[in-house]
Design an enzyme around this catalytic site. Structure first.
Site, PDB file in Angstrom:
ATOM      1  N   SER A 254      32.090  45.685  37.447  1.00  0.00           N
ATOM      2  CA  SER A 254      32.267  44.317  37.557  1.00  0.00           C
ATOM      3  C   SER A 254      33.430  44.009  38.133  1.00  0.00           C
ATOM      4  O   SER A 254      34.319  45.084  38.315  1.00  0.00           O
ATOM      5  CB  SER A 254      32.649  43.709  35.909  1.00  0.00           C
ATOM      6  OG  SER A 254      33.541  43.834  35.619  1.00  0.00           O
ATOM      7  N   ASP A 255      33.870  43.037  38.658  1.00  0.00           N
ATOM      8  CA  ASP A 255      35.064  42.548  38.823  1.00  0.00           C
ATOM      9  C   ASP A 255      35.958  42.285  37.788  1.00  0.00           C
ATOM     10  O   ASP A 255      35.625  41.993  36.654  1.00  0.00           O
ATOM     11  CB  ASP A 255      35.032  41.341  39.959  1.00  0.00           C
ATOM     12  CG  ASP A 255      36.461  41.447  40.995  1.00  0.00           C
ATOM     13  OD1 ASP A 255      37.359  42.051  40.575  1.00  0.00           O
ATOM     14  OD2 ASP A 255      36.158  40.728  42.134  1.00  0.00           O
ATOM     15  N   ALA A 256      37.350  42.211  37.883  1.00  0.00           N
ATOM     16  CA  ALA A 256      38.229  41.931  36.815  1.00  0.00           C
ATOM     17  C   ALA A 256      38.012  40.829  36.163  1.00  0.00           C
ATOM     18  O   ALA A 256      38.156  39.745  36.721  1.00  0.00           O
ATOM     19  CB  ALA A 256      39.591  42.212  37.336  1.00  0.00           C
TER      20      ALA A 256
END
Length: 959
Positions: A254-256
């Site tokens: 995932s992205d942050a």
């Protein structure tokens, strides 16, 4: 402790390097408890001491050198690497980056409770540079999918290394998918119809994954067709399907904070447990969420398991992918890992410095040259280097800390001797109208970055004024932080000539004087509460620049952007013009010194209309890292060839670009493929100091079948007086397509270096499937028979040689719509519709953009022979007014379906009606949507519907 040194009683099957990796992974997975497995789903996976398994962290940033970890070799920005068009060079840059990452991994002590530096590298960025106003433009390679994919694959291979068993580093492709805007990026939806999806956005990712070079991917923040990318079915249906033949699964991260965004910002799910479960099932293997706080996301996943939203098999699938990657990185075989001995001496190694210089040099693009360049050392002994970027280098958010900095002025001074360095910036004093005191007890050099945003740098210390904790401080040597505290707006006071207000951009607050102690604070919320400052210019930057230029033989004006101001991650640019102050400075210098070359150092294109018309030379480079000055000096002086070529179109200032959120490159007219107005500098453009002639274009066959291939041969001759480089670009176009074909499409390219007087014969192998388009009727790529042109060009706007090609095969049949479902999104043309999600898990549908206005869908060449009825699949929430769907031909109406209320946007039903009269033949079928509803698809029937105009039972999932 290495597995080979463990006592025999402690050696377990997963320690056995002779076993197949899949068996080792399965053995280790089986030994982990359920809680240990769930814990591994967080970015910071804890150690399992009882099994000798260490802590593991997903993700290090390595876009153009190792970043965020300290001093490391800084290469040009990715868009600059894209300008090299040199796959071997990009591979070597990635190799050096991964070698340094290995050194950090082994020799940089982990923080308390953290894992060693991750060998999973979150790079390269494969998002296409569709809109030059994108704040993260610097991170991508190109606006073209072929060019991007080729360089991305080269980068991945350089990161991964050549060992057949072990990875030097594990490259992760960013950001999947259709991500090219920053403003409201976590809530905006990219509308991507099937042709655009397959021909453009997926086309950049597909070859890299299919080649086996990439080991993972990161989901993007945005939504696509109304569905967040972190729960997109495309992760499994496309990404992982492409990877299957390679023998390795992709590890998708995932992205942050994006998993939490599914609830907090996007409101796509009602609670975090549900959203995390959906992301895991969609294919997210690692959750970068809540920083070091693993308990929160892990607790959500544990609850999802308890509630039956996910199964142990879902957890095991993700953990298995992580473990497989860790085995490939040598974690469990340190004695066999060929990269385990890399030491800290590789960081900023002399070879890497030389590579950084070469990469920076190869990325320089000569946009215009009327003979001023290369500079004649003998005729131009006095050089004035002018501008806010003349004697400074800036790092972007994904830059490492440069070991040293060679500015443009320093590079030229080193090459030619003394140069005059002038920033062209005003120096001002700001004096409080209340206290009479000088702000900061210093004068400030003002750098104008456009949109009225400035930075203020102390004339005494060179440090920037910033607003921190409600106070003004002068402390930062350079601007580089996620929250930029050092940008301000000097707002004129309408009723007080000469007075300004000082507003901090980050906080929106104004500077004020604390009445109690006279301190300057940044707390005023309105102009009325703000302090008034007398602004006195103590040095006129433009006047100083004019004087320096008048006294010189040649002026080099260095303009551009700061990578963290007015166009960066989280913020798109408002336009493509140079900052007004920079444009004024350029004109002032050129007025007194016609021999002026403009050097643009920037993360993205600018509209340089005036410069192109009035200056003898214009040069562009991205922010090129530590060796920028050496590279530019070498090119300006002719010690090196300007070998770069533009990786994206540079549009004119009066070009009315499409809306940033219009992702339909075809209909909107994005990129060289579809843009309808000639740009100032086209994709692939770049001049040389020598001359090249192209001749002898030959096709191995002028007639080929749809499943065939041919060779395209051409000879490139250097007819100039010095050696040089050129990028031979091969494009194709369909001359009479039944669909809206690209005006031109890159199919191959090669960078060649040819000595003066020499020539080189090149052959390009061209499979005919590179001419394919996505056929919305068949749901597959198709090469239509017919006539095509193969164009050999210096750029998308400079076509040198053209050859005709005929593709043979069976003509496409009319669109089949009878007694079969046709997806609404598989239209040929449209107006007034938005693409939306059919369910939270899968499927696309369409809806009117404005329910008060009619929307249309066009399905060309549909065979309607025998049609007597129509069924539609629709969803509609309760609301005011009526909703209907009309079917008609060019000359008459076929029928109207009244759309029933289904109660929810994801509750689907079928409605039907009998057609008005018999229909025969092939026609363009038009659908008109009136009202607020969603359409997933329709079916023309050869038998009358069961109940005209009524709703039937809920239809199947419209996937």
């Amino acid at each position: 402790m290495s597995s080979s040194s463990l006592p025999a009683t402690e050696r377990l099957p997963f320690h056995d390097s002779g076993l197949d990796v899949r068996k080792r992974v399965d053995d280790l997975l089986d030994r982990l408890t359920l809680d240990e497995r769930i814990a591994m789903l967080h970015q910071h996976a804890p150690a399992v001491p009882r099994l000798g398994v260490g802590a593991f962290r997903t993700g290090s940033e390595a876009l153009h050198g190792v970043s965020w970890l300290g001093v490391a070799t800084a290469f040009p920005q990715a868009v600059g690497l894209g300008a090299t068009w040199d796959e071997d060079l990009v591979r070597r840059v990635a190799e050096a980056t991964s070698v340094e990452l290995r050194a950090f991994h082994r020799h940089r002590p982990p923080a308390d409770g953290d894992a060693p530096t991750s060998l999973q590298a979150w790079a390269p960025v494969v998002n296409l540079l569709r809109d030059p106003r994108w704040g993260r433009n610097e991170e991508g390679y190109s606006e073209d999918p072929v060019h991007t994919a080729r360089l991305a694959e080269a980068f991945c291979r350089g990161m991964a290394g050549d060992d057949p068993r072990f990875l030097r580093a594990a490259p992760v492709l960013k950001h999947f998918l259709a991500y090219n805007n920053e403003d409201d990026r976590c809530t905006t939806s990219s509308g991507v119809r099937p042709r655009v999806l397959h021909e453009y956005d997926l086309a950049a990712f597909r070859p890299v994954v299919a080649s086996g070079a990439a080991t993972g991917a990161m989901a993007a923040y945005n939504l696509v067709n109304g569905r967040p990318c972190h729960v997109s079915p495309l992760i499994e249906d496309e990404l992982r399907r492409w990877a299957e033949p390679t023998g390795h699964e992709l590890f998708v991260v995932s992205d942050a904070e994006a998993p939490s965004n599914l609830v907090d910002l996007e409101h796509y799910f009602d609670d975090h447990v549900e959203s995390h479960a959906a992301a895991l099932k969609a294919g997210i293997d690692s959750f970068t969420d809540h920083g070091l706080d693993s308990d929160t996301p892990v607790g959500r996943l544990r609850e999802a398991l308890d509630r039956g939203l996910i199964t142990e098999a879902d957890v095991d699938r993700a953990v298995r992918r992580q473990l497989a990657l860790r085995f490939r990185l040598g974690e469990f075989d340190p004695d066999l890992d060929p990269y385990a001995s890399i030491g800290p001496d590789v960081i900023d190694h002399p070879d890497h410095r030389a590579l950084a210089a070469r990469a920076a040099t190869e990325s320089v693009v000569l946009l215009k040259n009327d003979g001023l360049l290369p500079l004649d050392r003998a005729a131009s002994p006095r050089v004035a280097v002018i501008g806010p970027l003349a004697d400074v280098l800036h790092e972007d958010w994904y830059s490492g800390t440069m070991p040293y900095r060679v500015t443009v002025a320093a590079g030229l001074a080193e090459a030619v001797g003394e140069v005059v360095r002038v920033s062209g910036e005003d120096r001002v004093e700001l004096r409080s109208r209340t206290t009479g005191r000088l702000l900061g007890d210093t004068a400030f050099d003002v750098t104008d970055w456009g949109d009225d945003v400035v930075t203020l740098r102390s004339a005494d210390t060179g440090r920037h004024l910033g607003a921190r904790h409600g106070s003004l401080v002068v402390e930062e040597e350079r601007v580089k932080s996620w929250d930029v505290h050092e940008t301000f707006v000097l707002e004129p006071v309408a009723d007080d000539d000469g007075a300004v207000l000082l507003r901090n951009v980050l906080t929106g607050r104004y500077a004020a004087v604390d009445q109690a102690d006279g301190r300057v604070v940044v707390t005023a919320g309105t102009p009325g509460a703000a302090e008034r400052w007398s602004r006195e210019v103590v040095r006129d930057g433009a006047q100083e620049a004019r004087a320096a230029a008048a006294a010189a033989d040649v002026a080099i004006v260095v303009l551009g952007n700061h990578p963290l101001i007015n166009g960066r991650e989280t913020q798109d640019r408002t336009g493509t013009s140079l900052p007004a102050a920079q444009e004024a400075l350029l004109r002032a210098v050129a007025e007194v010194r016609p021999a002026t070359a403009l050097v643009v150092t920037s993360s993205y294109p600018y509209a340089l209309d005036w410069a192109d018309e009035h200056l003898p030379a214009v040069v562009w480079t991205s922010h090129g890292g530590q060796e920028t000055g050496h590279a530019l000096a070498a090119v300006l002086l002719g010690d090196a060839e300007p070998a770069g070529r533009l990786p994206q179109s540079w549009y004119r200032g009066d070009d009315d670009l499409p809306h940033p959120l219009d992702y339909d490159v075809i209909k909107a007219g994005w990129t060289y493929q579809y843009h309808r107005t000639a740009p100032l500098y086209p994709f692939g453009h770049g001049l040389s100091y020598t001359d090249f002639a192209y001749r002898d274009l030959r096709l191995s066959s002028e007639v080929v079948p749809q499943d065939g291939a041919l060779d395209v041969s051409v000879t490139v001759a250097n007819t100039g007086a010095r050696p040089g480089s050129d990028v031979v670009q091969v494009y194709a176009r369909a001359t009479a397509a039944r669909y809206e074909a690209p005006r031109l499409r890159l199919v191959d390219f090669r960078k060649v270096r040819v000595d003066a007087g020499d020539s080189e014969a090149l052959t390009f192998r061209l499979p005919v499937d590179r001419l394919a388009h996505w056929d919305v009727d068949r749901g597959a790529f198709t090469v239509d028979p017919g006539d095509y042109e193969i164009v050999v060009a210096r750029s998308a706007g400079d076509h040198v040689l053209v050859a005709r090609l005929t593709v043979t095969g069976e003509d496409p049949a009319p669109r089949a719509v009878l007694d079969r479902d046709t997806r609404a999104v598989d239209f040929d043309d449209y107006s007034g519709v938005v693409l939306v999600d059919a369910t939270r898990a899968t499927g696309d549908a369409v809806a009117p953009v404005d329910p008060a206005l009619p929307a249309t869908l066009l399905f060309r060449a549909a065979d309607l022979t025998g049609a007597v009825g129509v069924e539609v699949e629709v969803a509609r929430v309760a609301g005011s007014g009526q909703a209907r769907l009309e079917f008609h031909l060019a000359d008459r109406s076929l029928g109207v379906v009244d759309v029933p209320v289904t109660g929810d946007r994801y509750t689907w039903t079928r409605a039907a009606t009998r057609l008005q009269g018999a229909v025969d033949g092939v026609h363009d079928l038009r659908l008109s949507l009136h009202g607020d509803f969603r359409l997933a698809g329709f079916r023309l029937t050869t038998s009358p519907p069961a109940a005209d105009g009524g709703a039937t039972a809920a239809g199947p999932d419209p996937a």
